[in-house]
Design a protein around this motif. Structure first.
Motif, PDB file in Angstrom:
ATOM      1  N   ILE A  21       0.666  -1.102  -0.064  1.00 54.94           N
ATOM      2  CA  ILE A  21      -0.045  -0.110  -0.010  1.00 54.94           C
ATOM      3  C   ILE A  21       1.012   1.216  -0.016  1.00 54.94           C
ATOM      4  O   ILE A  21       1.906   1.230   0.781  1.00 54.94           O
ATOM      5  N   ARG A  22       0.681   2.104  -0.901  1.00 56.33           N
ATOM      6  CA  ARG A  22       1.545   3.474  -1.085  1.00 56.33           C
ATOM      7  C   ARG A  22       1.247   4.224  -0.048  1.00 56.33           C
ATOM      8  O   ARG A  22      -0.106   4.217   0.760  1.00 56.33           O
ATOM      9  N   PRO A  23       2.145   5.275   0.234  1.00 58.57           N
ATOM     10  CA  PRO A  23       1.968   6.294   1.550  1.00 58.57           C
ATOM     11  C   PRO A  23       0.865   7.103   1.321  1.00 58.57           C
ATOM     12  O   PRO A  23       0.468   7.126  -0.140  1.00 58.57           O
ATOM     13  N   LYS A  24       0.228   7.788   2.308  1.00 60.40           N
ATOM     14  CA  LYS A  24      -0.763   8.804   1.792  1.00 60.40           C
ATOM     15  C   LYS A  24      -0.327   9.944   0.995  1.00 60.40           C
ATOM     16  O   LYS A  24       0.978  10.258   1.204  1.00 60.40           O
ATOM     17  N   GLY A  25      -1.049  10.318  -0.067  1.00 61.15           N
ATOM     18  CA  GLY A  25      -0.606  11.203  -0.989  1.00 61.15           C
ATOM     19  C   GLY A  25      -1.091  12.697  -0.656  1.00 61.15           C
ATOM     20  O   GLY A  25      -1.577  12.908   0.482  1.00 61.15           O
ATOM     21  N   PHE A  26      -0.764  13.436  -1.437  1.00 59.95           N
ATOM     22  CA  PHE A  26      -1.070  14.899  -1.342  1.00 59.95           C
ATOM     23  C   PHE A  26      -2.161  15.176  -2.258  1.00 59.95           C
ATOM     24  O   PHE A  26      -2.488  14.832  -3.367  1.00 59.95           O
ATOM     25  N   SER A  27      -3.140  16.184  -1.691  1.00 58.03           N
ATOM     26  CA  SER A  27      -4.422  16.541  -2.627  1.00 58.03           C
ATOM     27  C   SER A  27      -4.450  18.042  -2.349  1.00 58.03           C
ATOM     28  O   SER A  27      -4.114  18.494  -1.429  1.00 58.03           O
ATOM     29  N   VAL A  28      -5.260  18.547  -3.466  1.00 61.42           N
ATOM     30  CA  VAL A  28      -5.668  19.998  -3.377  1.00 61.42           C
ATOM     31  C   VAL A  28      -6.564  20.106  -2.199  1.00 61.42           C
ATOM     32  O   VAL A  28      -6.485  21.233  -1.262  1.00 61.42           O
ATOM     33  N   ASN A  29      -7.457  19.185  -1.982  1.00 65.19           N
ATOM     34  CA  ASN A  29      -8.388  19.197  -0.889  1.00 65.19           C
ATOM     35  C   ASN A  29      -7.656  18.613   0.437  1.00 65.19           C
ATOM     36  O   ASN A  29      -6.985  17.592   0.602  1.00 65.19           O
ATOM     37  N   THR A  30      -7.490  19.642   1.524  1.00 63.75           N
ATOM     38  CA  THR A  30      -6.596  19.180   2.585  1.00 63.75           C
ATOM     39  C   THR A  30      -7.112  17.929   3.354  1.00 63.75           C
ATOM     40  O   THR A  30      -6.278  17.544   4.233  1.00 63.75           O
ATOM     41  N   THR A  31      -8.561  17.949   3.283  1.00 64.89           N
ATOM     42  CA  THR A  31      -9.080  16.651   3.822  1.00 64.89           C
ATOM     43  C   THR A  31      -9.042  15.191   3.200  1.00 64.89           C
ATOM     44  O   THR A  31      -9.327  14.355   3.852  1.00 64.89           O
ATOM     45  N   ASP A  32      -8.559  15.373   2.037  1.00 65.26           N
ATOM     46  CA  ASP A  32      -8.426  14.309   1.302  1.00 65.26           C
ATOM     47  C   ASP A  32      -6.988  13.679   1.178  1.00 65.26           C
ATOM     48  O   ASP A  32      -6.175  14.460   0.772  1.00 65.26           O
ATOM     49  N   ASP A  33      -6.690  12.389   1.626  1.00 65.28           N
ATOM     50  CA  ASP A  33      -5.520  11.832   1.563  1.00 65.28           C
ATOM     51  C   ASP A  33      -5.221  10.812   0.398  1.00 65.28           C
ATOM     52  O   ASP A  33      -4.333   9.982   0.135  1.00 65.28           O
ATOM     53  N   LYS A  41       3.867  11.922  -3.653  1.00 60.88           N
ATOM     54  CA  LYS A  41       4.774  12.624  -4.428  1.00 60.88           C
ATOM     55  C   LYS A  41       6.284  12.218  -4.189  1.00 60.88           C
ATOM     56  O   LYS A  41       6.723  11.981  -3.270  1.00 60.88           O
ATOM     57  N   VAL A  42       6.806  11.900  -5.237  1.00 60.36           N
ATOM     58  CA  VAL A  42       8.054  11.331  -5.217  1.00 60.36           C
ATOM     59  C   VAL A  42       8.914  12.314  -6.139  1.00 60.36           C
ATOM     60  O   VAL A  42       8.724  12.595  -7.231  1.00 60.36           O
ATOM     61  N   LEU A  43      10.173  12.738  -5.430  1.00 64.55           N
ATOM     62  CA  LEU A  43      11.021  13.603  -5.921  1.00 64.55           C
ATOM     63  C   LEU A  43      12.238  12.571  -6.744  1.00 64.55           C
ATOM     64  O   LEU A  43      12.700  11.549  -6.004  1.00 64.55           O
ATOM     65  N   VAL A  44      12.434  13.134  -7.895  1.00 63.93           N
ATOM     66  CA  VAL A  44      13.531  12.126  -8.719  1.00 63.93           C
ATOM     67  C   VAL A  44      14.596  13.104  -9.092  1.00 63.93           C
ATOM     68  O   VAL A  44      14.716  14.326  -9.166  1.00 63.93           O
ATOM     69  N   PHE A  93      20.836   7.361  -9.560  1.00 63.65           N
ATOM     70  CA  PHE A  93      19.586   7.889  -9.763  1.00 63.65           C
ATOM     71  C   PHE A  93      18.900   7.828  -8.056  1.00 63.65           C
ATOM     72  O   PHE A  93      18.954   6.697  -7.368  1.00 63.65           O
ATOM     73  N   ARG A  94      18.258   8.805  -7.726  1.00 62.12           N
ATOM     74  CA  ARG A  94      17.859   8.913  -6.497  1.00 62.12           C
ATOM     75  C   ARG A  94      16.183   9.303  -6.189  1.00 62.12           C
ATOM     76  O   ARG A  94      15.675  10.057  -7.300  1.00 62.12           O
ATOM     77  N   GLN A  95      15.576   8.668  -5.469  1.00 59.70           N
ATOM     78  CA  GLN A  95      14.026   9.119  -5.343  1.00 59.70           C
ATOM     79  C   GLN A  95      13.708   9.277  -3.773  1.00 59.70           C
ATOM     80  O   GLN A  95      14.383   8.668  -3.072  1.00 59.70           O
ATOM     81  N   GLN A  96      13.024  10.419  -3.442  1.00 63.00           N
ATOM     82  CA  GLN A  96      12.621  10.647  -2.095  1.00 63.00           C
ATOM     83  C   GLN A  96      11.198  10.901  -2.074  1.00 63.00           C
ATOM     84  O   GLN A  96      10.581  11.283  -2.922  1.00 63.00           O
ATOM     85  N   TRP A  97      10.558  10.285  -1.059  1.00 66.26           N
ATOM     86  CA  TRP A  97       9.256  10.402  -0.816  1.00 66.26           C
ATOM     87  C   TRP A  97       9.052  10.292   0.864  1.00 66.26           C
ATOM     88  O   TRP A  97      10.022  10.021   1.491  1.00 66.26           O
ATOM     89  N   ASN A  98       7.761  10.746   1.323  1.00 65.20           N
ATOM     90  CA  ASN A  98       7.632  10.835   2.786  1.00 65.20           C
ATOM     91  C   ASN A  98       6.748   9.751   2.956  1.00 65.20           C
ATOM     92  O   ASN A  98       5.368   9.730   2.319  1.00 65.20           O
ATOM     93  N   ASP A  99       7.038   9.029   3.789  1.00 61.22           N
ATOM     94  CA  ASP A  99       5.849   7.853   4.460  1.00 61.22           C
ATOM     95  C   ASP A  99       5.583   7.987   5.853  1.00 61.22           C
ATOM     96  O   ASP A  99       6.652   7.549   6.595  1.00 61.22           O
TER      97      ASP A  99
END
Length: 123
Positions: free
Chosen positions: A45-57, A62-65, A88-94
């Motif tokens: 299961i992927r980590p919670k994502g970001f959304s325009v609506n702050t109540t929606d996860d 978001k993965v920075l490359v 090659f680096r990838q960064q994300w927040n979990d």
């Protein structure tokens, strides 16, 4: 009476001794075991994502490359082939991997099995 006095004095001395040093390897292992218990973390299961609506996860994660070209080697203009080395680096927040760092005493945790953590599907 003399034995009892000595015993009480030894008890007082023992209470003033500093606590034994913390074995941080054991603490790190305990933290990792807690984080990756099947009831807490699922790497499928992927980590919670970001959304325009702050109540929606449910937004995308978001993965920075970052790609760093280290060198070009073996350039063959006749065969139109070349080889190169990259980093090659990838960064994300979990947020599921948050842990108590014991007031800054544990800066990072070392994992040996990368299969336990969700990773972006790089193709």
């Amino acid at each position: 009476l003399g034995i009892l006095t000595i015993s009480l004095m030894l008890d007082k001395v023992a209470t003033h001794l500093p606590p034994p040093p913390t074995n941080f390897r054991k603490v790190e292992k305990k933290i990792l075991d807690q984080l990756f218990s099947p009831t807490v973390y699922d790497s499928a299961i992927r980590p919670k994502g970001f959304s325009v609506n702050t109540t929606d996860d449910d937004g995308p994660t978001k993965v920075l490359v970052n790609v760093f070209v280290r060198s070009f080697e073996k350039i063959d203009d006749v065969k139109m082939e070349f080889s190169f080395q990259i980093t090659f680096r990838q960064q994300w927040n979990d947020n599921r991997l948050a842990f108590n760092d014991m007031g800054g005493k544990i800066k990072y945790l070392t994992m040996t099995d990368r299969g336990k953590v969700w990773m972006p599907d790089t193709f």
